[in-house]
Write an enzyme that holds these catalytic residues in place. Structure first.
Site, PDB file in Angstrom:
ATOM      1  N   GLU A  50      -1.362  -1.253  -4.594  1.00 39.10           N
ATOM      2  CA  GLU A  50      -2.572  -0.453  -4.734  1.00 39.10           C
ATOM      3  C   GLU A  50      -2.261   0.674  -5.700  1.00 39.10           C
ATOM      4  O   GLU A  50      -1.249   1.358  -5.552  1.00 39.10           O
ATOM      5  CB  GLU A  50      -3.006   0.109  -3.388  1.00 39.10           C
ATOM      6  CG  GLU A  50      -4.272   0.937  -3.476  1.00 39.10           C
ATOM      7  CD  GLU A  50      -4.763   1.399  -2.115  1.00 39.10           C
ATOM      8  OE1 GLU A  50      -5.111   0.551  -1.280  1.00 39.10           O
ATOM      9  OE2 GLU A  50      -4.780   2.623  -1.900  1.00 39.10           O
ATOM     10  N   ASP A  68      -1.818   1.011   7.900  1.00 35.80           N
ATOM     11  CA  ASP A  68      -1.067   0.869   6.656  1.00 35.80           C
ATOM     12  C   ASP A  68      -0.605  -0.574   6.470  1.00 35.80           C
ATOM     13  O   ASP A  68      -0.582  -1.087   5.350  1.00 35.80           O
ATOM     14  CB  ASP A  68       0.149   1.806   6.654  1.00 35.80           C
ATOM     15  CG  ASP A  68      -0.248   3.240   6.877  1.00 35.80           C
ATOM     16  OD1 ASP A  68      -0.636   3.902   5.905  1.00 35.80           O
ATOM     17  OD2 ASP A  68      -0.193   3.695   8.041  1.00 35.80           O
ATOM     18  N   ASP A 120       0.876  -1.163   0.000  1.00 39.00           N
ATOM     19  CA  ASP A 120       0.000   0.000   0.000  1.00 39.00           C
ATOM     20  C   ASP A 120       0.918   1.219   0.000  1.00 39.00           C
ATOM     21  O   ASP A 120       1.438   1.608   1.035  1.00 39.00           O
ATOM     22  CB  ASP A 120      -0.898  -0.013   1.238  1.00 39.00           C
ATOM     23  CG  ASP A 120      -1.754   1.235   1.338  1.00 39.00           C
ATOM     24  OD1 ASP A 120      -2.188   1.742   0.292  1.00 39.00           O
ATOM     25  OD2 ASP A 120      -1.984   1.708   2.464  1.00 39.00           O
TER      26      ASP A 120
END
Length: 194
Positions: A64, A137, A4
């Site tokens: 992502e 996260d 991410d």
């Protein structure tokens, strides 16, 4: 491996698949918030992602993709962070896959509008984790890895929700799918992922 991307914290998660069993190998975040020099941050992201790939040897890396927002500067910074993580994976000859944020949430929680907290709770339950990571996260990075696993298992999902970047040594051949998958590709050649 799922990543991410972020400019303050970059979450990551690595899973191991054995048959139908999924196991969390490692999950965490790369802390960037104290670095003021944006170029130093990018170098650090590259080094840390390279180190993770060298240590854990994931076969594939999923990221992502940046979301589209009103703040162009934030999008640019996020895109750079994602690009550097992608470059680290390609440097190690790993295939790279990208998933939209809503696609990841839908794969994990069943809704593209799920909150980070909902995704974290589901990741914790799916992987039977007995601890809570310091920051969301980390679970977001693990969610990217899980989304890739779920999507890779289902060929029709791959055609509809994934972008793939081949590693420097070329991509692997896709596993043979069902005749319905072959029929879908023939009917929709524009959706084939190359």
């Amino acid at each position: 491996m799922g990543i991410d991307p972020g400019t303050n914290y970059m979450g990551y998660g690595i899973i191991e698949i054995e048959g139908k069993s999924i196991r969390s190998v490692v999950m965490g975040d790369i802390d960037l918030h104290t670095m003021n020099d944006p170029y130093r941050k990018l170098g650090y992201i590259f080094d840390r992602v390279c180190n993770l790939i060298e240590e854990y040897q994931p076969r594939e890396v999923a990221l992502e993709s940046p979301f589209f927002g009103a703040n162009v500067q934030s999008m640019l910074k996020l895109g750079r962070a994602q690009g550097v993580a992608m470059a680290a994976a390609l440097h190690h000859n790993r295939e790279v896959f990208e998933y939209a944020p809503t696609r990841i949430k839908q794969a994990i929680a069943g809704s593209g509008a799920a909150s980070k907290e909902q995704v974290a709770a589901i990741i914790k339950r799916l992987l039977k984790l007995d601890y809570t990571p310091r920051r969301l996260d980390a679970t977001d990075g693990m969610a990217v890895a899980m989304c890739h696993y779920f999507t890779a298992r289902t060929p029709i999902n791959t055609a509809m929700g994934t972008a793939r970047v081949k590693g420097l040594g070329g991509g692997k051949k896709a596993a043979k799918g069902s005749s319905s998958w072959e029929k879908f590709i023939k009917q929709h050649p524009d959706r084939e992922v190359k």
